[in-house]
Design a protein around this motif. Sequence first.
Motif, PDB file in Angstrom:
ATOM      1  N   SER A 123       0.994  -1.056  -0.139  1.00  0.00           N
ATOM      2  CA  SER A 123       0.071   0.000  -0.438  1.00  0.00           C
ATOM      3  C   SER A 123       1.178   1.573  -0.141  1.00  0.00           C
ATOM      4  CB  SER A 123      -0.619  -0.072   1.467  1.00  0.00           C
ATOM      5  OG  SER A 123      -1.476  -0.649   1.049  1.00  0.00           O
ATOM      6  N   VAL A 124       0.835   2.689  -0.652  1.00  0.00           N
ATOM      7  CA  VAL A 124       0.782   3.392  -0.792  1.00  0.00           C
ATOM      8  C   VAL A 124       0.112   4.583  -0.218  1.00  0.00           C
ATOM      9  CG1 VAL A 124       2.457   5.090  -2.833  1.00  0.00           C
ATOM     10  CG2 VAL A 124       2.131   2.561  -2.870  1.00  0.00           C
ATOM     11  N   VAL A 125       0.542   5.807   0.291  1.00  0.00           N
ATOM     12  CA  VAL A 125      -0.470   6.786   1.219  1.00  0.00           C
ATOM     13  C   VAL A 125       0.474   7.868   1.375  1.00  0.00           C
ATOM     14  CG1 VAL A 125      -1.573   7.358   3.010  1.00  0.00           C
ATOM     15  CG2 VAL A 125      -1.231   5.052   2.871  1.00  0.00           C
ATOM     16  N   LEU A 126      -0.089   8.725   0.794  1.00  0.00           N
ATOM     17  CA  LEU A 126       0.324  10.367   0.405  1.00  0.00           C
ATOM     18  C   LEU A 126      -0.606  11.589   1.203  1.00  0.00           C
ATOM     19  CD1 LEU A 126       1.601  13.342  -0.898  1.00  0.00           C
ATOM     20  CD2 LEU A 126      -0.309  13.409  -1.428  1.00  0.00           C
ATOM     21  N   ASN A 127       0.115  11.055   2.649  1.00  0.00           N
ATOM     22  CA  ASN A 127       0.256  12.012   4.199  1.00  0.00           C
ATOM     23  C   ASN A 127      -0.065  13.041   3.830  1.00  0.00           C
ATOM     24  OD1 ASN A 127      -1.013  10.237   5.161  1.00  0.00           O
ATOM     25  ND2 ASN A 127       0.815   9.193   5.296  1.00  0.00           N
ATOM     26  N   VAL A 128      -0.627  14.661   4.489  1.00  0.00           N
ATOM     27  CA  VAL A 128      -0.614  15.848   4.190  1.00  0.00           C
ATOM     28  C   VAL A 128      -0.502  16.225   6.039  1.00  0.00           C
ATOM     29  CG1 VAL A 128      -1.032  16.833   1.862  1.00  0.00           C
ATOM     30  CG2 VAL A 128      -2.900  15.981   3.837  1.00  0.00           C
ATOM     31  N   PRO A 129      -0.035  17.039   6.356  1.00  0.00           N
ATOM     32  CA  PRO A 129       0.433  17.594   7.689  1.00  0.00           C
ATOM     33  C   PRO A 129      -1.547  18.215   8.391  1.00  0.00           C
ATOM     34  CG  PRO A 129       1.975  19.129   6.733  1.00  0.00           C
ATOM     35  CD  PRO A 129       0.778  18.139   5.505  1.00  0.00           C
ATOM     36  N   ASN A 130      -1.774  18.180   9.460  1.00  0.00           N
ATOM     37  CA  ASN A 130      -2.783  18.447  10.115  1.00  0.00           C
ATOM     38  C   ASN A 130      -2.709  18.668  11.362  1.00  0.00           C
ATOM     39  OD1 ASN A 130      -6.334  17.969   9.509  1.00  0.00           O
ATOM     40  ND2 ASN A 130      -6.367  17.681  11.503  1.00  0.00           N
ATOM     41  N   GLY A 131      -2.970  19.851  12.110  1.00  0.00           N
ATOM     42  CA  GLY A 131      -2.501  20.651  13.061  1.00  0.00           C
ATOM     43  C   GLY A 131      -1.214  19.445  14.207  1.00  0.00           C
ATOM     44  N   GLY A 132      -1.806  18.526  14.987  1.00  0.00           N
ATOM     45  CA  GLY A 132      -0.274  17.770  15.797  1.00  0.00           C
ATOM     46  C   GLY A 132      -0.483  16.994  14.722  1.00  0.00           C
ATOM     47  N   GLY A 133      -1.178  16.042  13.468  1.00  0.00           N
ATOM     48  CA  GLY A 133      -0.915  14.648  13.300  1.00  0.00           C
ATOM     49  C   GLY A 133      -1.246  15.330  11.939  1.00  0.00           C
ATOM     50  N   TYR A 134      -1.150  14.234  10.631  1.00  0.00           N
ATOM     51  CA  TYR A 134      -1.829  14.360  10.222  1.00  0.00           C
ATOM     52  C   TYR A 134      -3.101  13.271   9.425  1.00  0.00           C
ATOM     53  CZ  TYR A 134       0.687   9.468   9.849  1.00  0.00           C
ATOM     54  OH  TYR A 134       0.911   8.117  10.226  1.00  0.00           O
ATOM     55  N   ARG A 135      -2.878  14.148   7.836  1.00  0.00           N
ATOM     56  CA  ARG A 135      -4.415  13.022   7.537  1.00  0.00           C
ATOM     57  C   ARG A 135      -3.915  12.392   6.055  1.00  0.00           C
ATOM     58  NH1 ARG A 135      -7.104  15.405   3.616  1.00  0.00           N
ATOM     59  NH2 ARG A 135      -5.654  17.451   3.502  1.00  0.00           N
ATOM     60  N   CYS A 136      -4.558  11.692   6.193  1.00  0.00           N
ATOM     61  CA  CYS A 136      -4.460  10.796   4.454  1.00  0.00           C
ATOM     62  C   CYS A 136      -5.108  11.453   3.652  1.00  0.00           C
ATOM     63  CB  CYS A 136      -5.177   9.475   4.935  1.00  0.00           C
ATOM     64  SG  CYS A 136      -4.936   8.073   3.167  1.00  0.00           S
ATOM     65  N   ALA A 137      -4.453  11.510   2.379  1.00  0.00           N
ATOM     66  CA  ALA A 137      -4.512  12.479   1.374  1.00  0.00           C
ATOM     67  C   ALA A 137      -5.004  11.694   0.116  1.00  0.00           C
ATOM     68  CB  ALA A 137      -3.721  13.656   0.673  1.00  0.00           C
ATOM     69  N   ALA A 138      -4.406  10.654  -0.141  1.00  0.00           N
ATOM     70  CA  ALA A 138      -4.558   9.845  -0.963  1.00  0.00           C
ATOM     71  C   ALA A 138      -4.153   8.325  -0.964  1.00  0.00           C
ATOM     72  CB  ALA A 138      -3.811  10.277  -2.677  1.00  0.00           C
ATOM     73  N   ALA A 139      -4.525   6.746  -1.602  1.00  0.00           N
ATOM     74  CA  ALA A 139      -4.049   5.981  -0.805  1.00  0.00           C
ATOM     75  C   ALA A 139      -4.580   5.071  -2.211  1.00  0.00           C
ATOM     76  CB  ALA A 139      -4.959   5.907   0.194  1.00  0.00           C
ATOM     77  N   VAL A 140      -3.004   4.145  -2.368  1.00  0.00           N
ATOM     78  CA  VAL A 140      -3.768   2.668  -2.859  1.00  0.00           C
ATOM     79  C   VAL A 140      -3.333   1.885  -1.914  1.00  0.00           C
ATOM     80  CG1 VAL A 140      -3.443   3.938  -5.419  1.00  0.00           C
ATOM     81  CG2 VAL A 140      -1.358   2.823  -4.182  1.00  0.00           C
ATOM     82  N   ASP A 141      -4.309   0.893  -2.529  1.00  0.00           N
ATOM     83  CA  ASP A 141      -4.323  -0.720  -1.536  1.00  0.00           C
ATOM     84  C   ASP A 141      -2.729  -1.258  -2.176  1.00  0.00           C
ATOM     85  OD1 ASP A 141      -5.698   0.546   0.690  1.00  0.00           O
ATOM     86  OD2 ASP A 141      -7.685  -0.756  -0.157  1.00  0.00           O
ATOM     87  N   GLY A 142      -2.594  -2.148  -1.705  1.00  0.00           N
ATOM     88  CA  GLY A 142      -1.819  -3.128  -2.409  1.00  0.00           C
ATOM     89  C   GLY A 142      -2.247  -4.677  -2.298  1.00  0.00           C
ATOM     90  N   THR A 143      -1.571  -5.110  -3.101  1.00  0.00           N
ATOM     91  CA  THR A 143      -1.861  -6.425  -3.955  1.00  0.00           C
ATOM     92  C   THR A 143      -2.309  -7.135  -2.968  1.00  0.00           C
ATOM     93  OG1 THR A 143      -0.003  -7.329  -5.391  1.00  0.00           O
ATOM     94  CG2 THR A 143      -1.159  -5.224  -6.215  1.00  0.00           C
ATOM     95  N   GLY A 144      -1.598  -7.775  -2.197  1.00  0.00           N
ATOM     96  CA  GLY A 144      -1.448  -9.467  -1.145  1.00  0.00           C
ATOM     97  C   GLY A 144      -2.859  -9.298  -0.262  1.00  0.00           C
TER      98      GLY A 144
END
Length: 272
Positions: A123-144
């Motif tokens: 799986s591959v994830v693009l995360n962006v800052p969100n205050g003291g955390g981060y938010r998933c902005a885009a993702a693709v799931d792995g194949t297994g």
Amino acid sequence: MAKTADRSPRAAAESTDSGRSRTPPSVLQSADRALVALLSFTEQRPEWGVSELARHHGWDKAVVQRLLTTLTGRGFLTCDSTTRRYRLGPAVSRLARVGEHSGVLPSLVRPVLARLLRETGESVVLNVPNGGGYRCAAAVDGTGPIRYTALVGALMPGHAGASGHAIFAYYPEAEIRQTFGATALQRFTGTTLTSVEALLDRYARLREKGWGISHGEYDEAVTAISAPVFQAGTIAASLTVIGPSHRVTGAADRIVEAVRAGAADATAAFGD
């Protein structure tokens, strides 16, 4: 931090304003100069005076004064009445919100995510800052059959895992201490970092290498490898390959190279 070309405001100014003959005929010079002026405002240089900006770009001072006055009138800049120095205005924030909600950044990196999925199978994830955390902005799931699934829009704690480390490692130390030192950090597993000093040490090593890895810091069965993505020289996101620990750890060397290359391509796509 990977860069494919010099896209700094100074370079842009030199290409458009060092001589009229060098300005492409299809470019409206006044509009181009206004955009270069706006791009001059960065986290490292959040405010400018008229004379400073004129010297920086080699522009006529009277032209810069009219330019900044025009941008201020439209809300793209504000001017301190005492110091006569300019900062970004509310119109910039409004456009930033529109861009975020329209999904501009995720759309730019979807080809990168798809390529990483093909190369790693995880799986591959693009995360962006969100205050003291981060938010998933885009993702693709792995194949297994056993894979990590990321939920777009999900919020995650900034101190737990490589995705957050690759973002907050590039924050000023004072802001890191303010963000993570105000309250006790929650422990999710035995490997979660729960002190600011531990985070600062991890951040220093991540900046030195240009990537980071975490083993079960949020979910004990998961290993993540992440690298920072920049926009205009400022941290914008992290790009992460994440999956079951037994698979990702065993293929770490190969995945690291893929993630670093993907983060460099994402940085280029974001216009760094």
